[in-house]
Design a protein around this motif. Structure first.
Motif, PDB file in Angstrom:
ATOM      1  N   LEU A  76       0.820  -1.127  -0.023  1.00  0.00           N
ATOM      2  CA  LEU A  76      -0.055   0.149   0.021  1.00  0.00           C
ATOM      3  C   LEU A  76       0.945   1.303   0.026  1.00  0.00           C
ATOM      4  CD1 LEU A  76      -2.657  -0.749   2.724  1.00  0.00           C
ATOM      5  CD2 LEU A  76      -2.933  -1.056   0.304  1.00  0.00           C
ATOM      6  N   LYS A  77       0.569   2.256  -0.814  1.00  0.00           N
ATOM      7  CA  LYS A  77       0.983   3.569  -0.732  1.00  0.00           C
ATOM      8  C   LYS A  77       0.218   4.595   0.025  1.00  0.00           C
ATOM      9  CE  LYS A  77       3.097   6.923  -3.924  1.00  0.00           C
ATOM     10  NZ  LYS A  77       3.428   7.365  -5.254  1.00  0.00           N
ATOM     11  N   ASN A  78       0.929   5.223   0.794  1.00  0.00           N
ATOM     12  CA  ASN A  78       0.251   6.576   1.354  1.00  0.00           C
ATOM     13  C   ASN A  78       0.264   7.563   0.494  1.00  0.00           C
ATOM     14  OD1 ASN A  78      -0.744   8.335   3.198  1.00  0.00           O
ATOM     15  ND2 ASN A  78       0.809   8.287   4.584  1.00  0.00           N
ATOM     16  N   VAL A  79      -1.068   7.850   0.098  1.00  0.00           N
ATOM     17  CA  VAL A  79      -1.383   8.975  -0.754  1.00  0.00           C
ATOM     18  C   VAL A  79      -1.890  10.176  -0.174  1.00  0.00           C
ATOM     19  CG1 VAL A  79      -1.589   7.542  -3.067  1.00  0.00           C
ATOM     20  CG2 VAL A  79      -3.502   8.149  -1.793  1.00  0.00           C
ATOM     21  N   SER A  80      -1.881  10.121   1.210  1.00  0.00           N
ATOM     22  CA  SER A  80      -2.483  11.517   1.941  1.00  0.00           C
ATOM     23  C   SER A  80      -0.946  12.232   2.399  1.00  0.00           C
ATOM     24  CB  SER A  80      -3.097  10.820   3.106  1.00  0.00           C
ATOM     25  OG  SER A  80      -2.072  10.466   4.315  1.00  0.00           O
ATOM     26  N   ASN A  81      -1.504  13.436   2.974  1.00  0.00           N
ATOM     27  CA  ASN A  81      -0.295  14.335   3.405  1.00  0.00           C
ATOM     28  C   ASN A  81      -0.133  14.119   4.895  1.00  0.00           C
ATOM     29  OD1 ASN A  81      -0.508  15.701   0.877  1.00  0.00           O
ATOM     30  ND2 ASN A  81      -2.033  17.078   1.627  1.00  0.00           N
ATOM     31  N   GLU A  82      -0.500  13.134   5.541  1.00  0.00           N
ATOM     32  CA  GLU A  82      -0.113  12.711   6.872  1.00  0.00           C
ATOM     33  C   GLU A  82       0.225  11.318   6.964  1.00  0.00           C
ATOM     34  OE1 GLU A  82      -3.476  13.598   9.299  1.00  0.00           O
ATOM     35  OE2 GLU A  82      -3.728  15.480   8.578  1.00  0.00           O
ATOM     36  N   PRO A  83       0.869  10.922   7.969  1.00  0.00           N
ATOM     37  CA  PRO A  83       1.497   9.578   8.061  1.00  0.00           C
ATOM     38  C   PRO A  83       0.285   8.757   8.641  1.00  0.00           C
ATOM     39  CG  PRO A  83       3.055  11.143   9.302  1.00  0.00           C
ATOM     40  CD  PRO A  83       1.793  11.657   8.680  1.00  0.00           C
ATOM     41  N   GLN A  84       0.139   7.536   7.986  1.00  0.00           N
ATOM     42  CA  GLN A  84      -1.278   6.662   8.125  1.00  0.00           C
ATOM     43  C   GLN A  84      -0.936   5.185   8.777  1.00  0.00           C
ATOM     44  OE1 GLN A  84      -4.143   7.613   7.548  1.00  0.00           O
ATOM     45  NE2 GLN A  84      -3.736   9.543   6.815  1.00  0.00           N
ATOM     46  N   ARG A  85      -1.712   4.719   9.143  1.00  0.00           N
ATOM     47  CA  ARG A  85      -1.630   3.372   9.695  1.00  0.00           C
ATOM     48  C   ARG A  85      -2.997   2.757   8.908  1.00  0.00           C
ATOM     49  NH1 ARG A  85      -1.707  -0.024  15.434  1.00  0.00           N
ATOM     50  NH2 ARG A  85      -0.290  -1.610  14.601  1.00  0.00           N
ATOM     51  N   PHE A  86      -2.731   1.318   8.186  1.00  0.00           N
ATOM     52  CA  PHE A  86      -3.884   1.023   7.400  1.00  0.00           C
ATOM     53  C   PHE A  86      -4.335  -0.469   7.990  1.00  0.00           C
ATOM     54  CE2 PHE A  86      -1.332   3.374   4.417  1.00  0.00           C
ATOM     55  CZ  PHE A  86      -2.320   4.367   4.198  1.00  0.00           C
ATOM     56  N   ARG A  87      -5.511  -0.513   8.156  1.00  0.00           N
ATOM     57  CA  ARG A  87      -6.101  -1.984   8.555  1.00  0.00           C
ATOM     58  C   ARG A  87      -6.340  -2.709   7.452  1.00  0.00           C
ATOM     59  NH1 ARG A  87      -6.481  -6.309  11.971  1.00  0.00           N
ATOM     60  NH2 ARG A  87      -8.519  -7.063  11.819  1.00  0.00           N
ATOM     61  N   VAL A  88      -5.918  -3.960   7.166  1.00  0.00           N
ATOM     62  CA  VAL A  88      -6.198  -4.553   5.792  1.00  0.00           C
ATOM     63  C   VAL A  88      -7.206  -6.122   6.335  1.00  0.00           C
ATOM     64  CG1 VAL A  88      -5.144  -6.101   3.990  1.00  0.00           C
ATOM     65  CG2 VAL A  88      -4.026  -4.031   4.691  1.00  0.00           C
ATOM     66  N   ASN A  89      -8.251  -6.185   5.590  1.00  0.00           N
ATOM     67  CA  ASN A  89      -8.891  -7.246   5.655  1.00  0.00           C
ATOM     68  C   ASN A  89      -9.071  -8.008   4.322  1.00  0.00           C
ATOM     69  OD1 ASN A  89     -10.471  -5.403   7.969  1.00  0.00           O
ATOM     70  ND2 ASN A  89     -10.285  -7.469   8.697  1.00  0.00           N
ATOM     71  N   ILE A  90      -8.638  -9.436   4.156  1.00  0.00           N
ATOM     72  CA  ILE A  90      -8.875 -10.145   3.083  1.00  0.00           C
ATOM     73  C   ILE A  90      -9.873 -11.272   3.357  1.00  0.00           C
ATOM     74  CG2 ILE A  90      -7.502 -11.532   1.451  1.00  0.00           C
ATOM     75  CD1 ILE A  90      -5.138 -10.009   2.281  1.00  0.00           C
ATOM     76  N   PHE A  91     -10.810 -11.554   2.415  1.00  0.00           N
ATOM     77  CA  PHE A  91     -12.033 -12.623   2.699  1.00  0.00           C
ATOM     78  C   PHE A  91     -11.682 -13.370   1.551  1.00  0.00           C
ATOM     79  CE2 PHE A  91     -13.311  -8.691   5.188  1.00  0.00           C
ATOM     80  CZ  PHE A  91     -13.857  -9.464   6.468  1.00  0.00           C
TER      81      PHE A  91
END
Length: 142
Positions: A76-91
């Protein structure tokens, strides 16, 4: 005795044809460590947060807990202007699900703007590729 032989040969031929027909419908599993698309085109349903861009979604087989099992790589690439943390769910289509955070731990910081972060999710007891998949990526509130 000729009749028994003839019956036995007939059963063997029918069984052999059944095995041949059954094996025609299966696709061979890729070799361990070889990346491949997780699902066929049109079989991926995805919902990705606006702050993220999916850079990679690929699969490969690797030994995990003593068994060759499916691993799913997500970048994943962070395309926002702020640092991010992402939650990933794969079903997966068979009811299995995996997921977690990217980055997994925040001790070294969050995903910086413009940076790409990856994680590999092993899918326990999954010796074959899925036929369909749903991917959900959300941001985690700070």
């Amino acid at each position: 005795m000729d009749r028994w032989k003839q019956c036995f040969v007939t059963v063997l031929v029918v069984f052999g044809m059944a095995v041949l027909v059954a094996s025609c419908g299966t696709t061979p599993r890729p070799k361990a460590g070889v990346m491949f698309p997780c699902v066929k085109q049109g079989k991926l349903e995805k919902s990705v947060a606006g702050e993220a861009e999916l850079k990679e979604l690929s699969c490969f087989f690797k030994r995990w807990e003593g068994v060759e099992t499916l691993h799913i790589k997500v970048a994943l690439k962070n395309v926002s202007n702020e640092p991010q943390r992402f939650r990933v769910n794969i079903f997966l289509d068979n009811g299995k699900a995996v997921g977690g955070f990217i980055p997994r731990k925040t001790k070294k910081g969050l995903v910086k703007p413009g940076a790409v972060a990856t994680f590999v999710y092993p899918v326990k007891n999954m010796p074959e590729a899925p036929k369909a998949m749903t991917l959900i990526v959300k941001t985690v509130a700070k």
